[in-house]
Design a protein around this motif. Sequence first.
Motif, PDB file in Angstrom:
ATOM      1  N   ALA A 139       0.845  -1.203   0.000  1.00  0.00           N
ATOM      2  CA  ALA A 139       0.000   0.000   0.000  1.00  0.00           C
ATOM      3  C   ALA A 139       0.872   1.241   0.000  1.00  0.00           C
ATOM      4  N   PRO A 140       0.287   2.407  -0.345  1.00  0.00           N
ATOM      5  CA  PRO A 140       1.046   3.663  -0.257  1.00  0.00           C
ATOM      6  C   PRO A 140       1.559   3.886   1.150  1.00  0.00           C
ATOM      7  N   GLN A 141       2.679   4.611   1.246  1.00  0.00           N
ATOM      8  CA  GLN A 141       3.301   4.817   2.545  1.00  0.00           C
ATOM      9  C   GLN A 141       2.451   5.753   3.402  1.00  0.00           C
ATOM     10  N   PRO A 142       2.301   5.421   4.700  1.00  0.00           N
ATOM     11  CA  PRO A 142       1.417   6.211   5.562  1.00  0.00           C
ATOM     12  C   PRO A 142       2.090   7.498   6.022  1.00  0.00           C
ATOM     13  N   GLY A 143       1.250   8.391   6.573  1.00  0.00           N
ATOM     14  CA  GLY A 143       1.726   9.644   7.129  1.00  0.00           C
ATOM     15  C   GLY A 143       1.036   9.920   8.454  1.00  0.00           C
ATOM     16  N   LEU A 144       1.247  11.123   8.968  1.00  0.00           N
ATOM     17  CA  LEU A 144       0.684  11.454  10.278  1.00  0.00           C
ATOM     18  C   LEU A 144      -0.834  11.575  10.249  1.00  0.00           C
ATOM     19  N   ASP A 145      -1.428  11.768   9.066  1.00  0.00           N
ATOM     20  CA  ASP A 145      -2.890  11.831   9.010  1.00  0.00           C
ATOM     21  C   ASP A 145      -3.527  10.477   9.300  1.00  0.00           C
ATOM     22  N   GLN A 146      -2.749   9.402   9.270  1.00  0.00           N
ATOM     23  CA  GLN A 146      -3.259   8.071   9.585  1.00  0.00           C
ATOM     24  C   GLN A 146      -2.896   7.641  11.002  1.00  0.00           C
ATOM     25  N   LEU A 147      -2.336   8.564  11.793  1.00  0.00           N
ATOM     26  CA  LEU A 147      -1.900   8.206  13.127  1.00  0.00           C
ATOM     27  C   LEU A 147      -3.075   7.902  14.054  1.00  0.00           C
ATOM     28  N   LEU A 148      -4.183   8.615  13.868  1.00  0.00           N
ATOM     29  CA  LEU A 148      -5.352   8.367  14.712  1.00  0.00           C
ATOM     30  C   LEU A 148      -5.883   6.951  14.510  1.00  0.00           C
ATOM     31  N   ALA A 149      -5.905   6.495  13.255  1.00  0.00           N
ATOM     32  CA  ALA A 149      -6.338   5.123  12.988  1.00  0.00           C
ATOM     33  C   ALA A 149      -5.383   4.114  13.616  1.00  0.00           C
ATOM     34  N   LEU A 150      -4.084   4.431  13.605  1.00  0.00           N
ATOM     35  CA  LEU A 150      -3.108   3.539  14.231  1.00  0.00           C
ATOM     36  C   LEU A 150      -3.339   3.447  15.738  1.00  0.00           C
ATOM     37  N   VAL A 151      -3.627   4.571  16.362  1.00  0.00           N
ATOM     38  CA  VAL A 151      -3.877   4.580  17.804  1.00  0.00           C
ATOM     39  C   VAL A 151      -5.162   3.808  18.126  1.00  0.00           C
ATOM     40  N   ASP A 152      -6.197   3.999  17.305  1.00  0.00           N
ATOM     41  CA  ASP A 152      -7.443   3.247  17.521  1.00  0.00           C
ATOM     42  C   ASP A 152      -7.207   1.753  17.413  1.00  0.00           C
ATOM     43  N   GLU A 153      -6.426   1.353  16.442  1.00  0.00           N
ATOM     44  CA  GLU A 153      -6.123  -0.070  16.273  1.00  0.00           C
ATOM     45  C   GLU A 153      -5.344  -0.610  17.476  1.00  0.00           C
ATOM     46  N   ALA A 154      -4.365   0.175  17.969  1.00  0.00           N
ATOM     47  CA  ALA A 154      -3.596  -0.257  19.134  1.00  0.00           C
ATOM     48  C   ALA A 154      -4.490  -0.376  20.355  1.00  0.00           C
ATOM     49  N   ARG A 155      -5.453   0.517  20.500  1.00  0.00           N
ATOM     50  CA  ARG A 155      -6.365   0.464  21.638  1.00  0.00           C
ATOM     51  C   ARG A 155      -7.210  -0.802  21.591  1.00  0.00           C
ATOM     52  N   GLU A 156      -7.628  -1.197  20.400  1.00  0.00           N
ATOM     53  CA  GLU A 156      -8.480  -2.378  20.276  1.00  0.00           C
ATOM     54  C   GLU A 156      -7.704  -3.663  20.526  1.00  0.00           C
ATOM     55  N   THR A 157      -6.444  -3.704  20.087  1.00  0.00           N
ATOM     56  CA  THR A 157      -5.684  -4.952  20.184  1.00  0.00           C
ATOM     57  C   THR A 157      -4.954  -5.114  21.512  1.00  0.00           C
ATOM     58  N   SER A 158      -4.618  -4.016  22.186  1.00  0.00           N
ATOM     59  CA  SER A 158      -3.841  -4.123  23.425  1.00  0.00           C
ATOM     60  C   SER A 158      -4.704  -4.356  24.649  1.00  0.00           C
ATOM     61  N   GLY A 159      -5.927  -3.881  24.636  1.00  0.00           N
ATOM     62  CA  GLY A 159      -6.784  -4.018  25.804  1.00  0.00           C
ATOM     63  C   GLY A 159      -6.591  -2.930  26.823  1.00  0.00           C
ATOM     64  N   GLY A 160      -5.637  -2.037  26.609  1.00  0.00           N
ATOM     65  CA  GLY A 160      -5.391  -0.930  27.525  1.00  0.00           C
ATOM     66  C   GLY A 160      -5.745   0.392  26.878  1.00  0.00           C
ATOM     67  N   ALA A 161      -5.781   1.442  27.670  1.00  0.00           N
ATOM     68  CA  ALA A 161      -6.105   2.767  27.158  1.00  0.00           C
ATOM     69  C   ALA A 161      -4.918   3.317  26.381  1.00  0.00           C
ATOM     70  N   VAL A 162      -5.176   3.818  25.175  1.00  0.00           N
ATOM     71  CA  VAL A 162      -4.151   4.438  24.327  1.00  0.00           C
ATOM     72  C   VAL A 162      -4.661   5.812  23.922  1.00  0.00           C
TER      73      VAL A 162
END
Length: 381
Positions: free
Chosen positions: A249-272
């Motif tokens: 896929a195209p290389q990501p940037g900071l505009d996709q950081l919120l989606a990355l944080v949401d994904e980490a919150r869902e997979t880690s089980g802790g607050a991010v």
Amino acid sequence: MMGIATARRAMTHRDLPTLAAAAVTLLALVEVLAPAASRPATDDLIGPLALALGATVPLAFLRAHLMLTAVTVVAAALLAPAVYDRVFLSGLPALAAALYGVGRHRDGRVAVLFAVPFVGFALADGRHGIPLLVGAAAALAVGNAHHTRAATARRAAADWGHADTALAHAALGERARIARELHDIVAHHVSTISVQAETARYTTPGLPPEGAEKFLAIGDTARLALTEMRRLLGVLREDVPEEAVRARAPQPGLDQLLALVDEARETSGGAVRLIVRGPAGPLEPGLELTAYRIVQEALTNARRHAPDAATDVELIYGEVELRLRIRDCGPGRAPGGAAGHGLLGMRERTAMAGGTLRAGPAPAGGFLVEATLPVRAPETR
């Protein structure tokens, strides 16, 4: 210090065993032949002389024939008190040197085998056997301790060498991966130059022929540069399956950081949490990719080493730098040790961007990754 160095050189001199053997042999001759009131008859000197020489002369061959020397010296040392009810004092240095050599250059099982005859002799003759057993055990133990220390040092050196090699290969792999990602960004800009040059040739009113030729040369140069970049990337992609290259896929940037944080919150089980400070603005694509990958790797490490722990991702926009702070509330251990590949990748990316990175236990607990990346305003097109 000079005296110690001289002593060490003397101990490693190639002629030392011969000189030592000559000295103790002379002492053995004096010990057997010295006049005494109880001096035996001449016919009775052959046996004691043979054992005395057998306990001392083999010392000259200690380095060349260690085991044969040790067996001969031990046999002479044990036979003398058993046959003549005496211990040859002149043979004790040779016995200690031989047993030390066995412990130093052979494994522990061989040292134990050499100790067994002394145990048996001590049980049979405590008056002579116990002192011999104590001395033999001490010489074998000291030699074996040096043997163990040397073996440990060799293993440690081999382990460090393997770790250094693995770290170097990991660094090369990270650099190749970063280069593959940055290629897409650079290729996009070069393609834009080529397209704009071709478009300007046909859309610029009143363009003189010289200007059209210059635009044509710009487009040709851009296409040539793009071709060379793709050839270079082919070398970097030799270890990547073709399907993965086509599907990337195209290389990501900071505009996709919120989606990355949401994904980490869902997979880690802790607050991010994502915290943004300062006026957010457009940055160079390469810098945004570097920042995104650092945050991504830091969140991955936090999820792996501090599951269910709260994590804060903080972006601080400044005029000349972008600061990233990723802190979890876990135990504060370095992921993968000091040379973990995750930290290695973050360091390589930060260095390529001209920034700095610190990673380690946070002052108030947890683990903190803090990166500072220099900012340059993107060129306007």
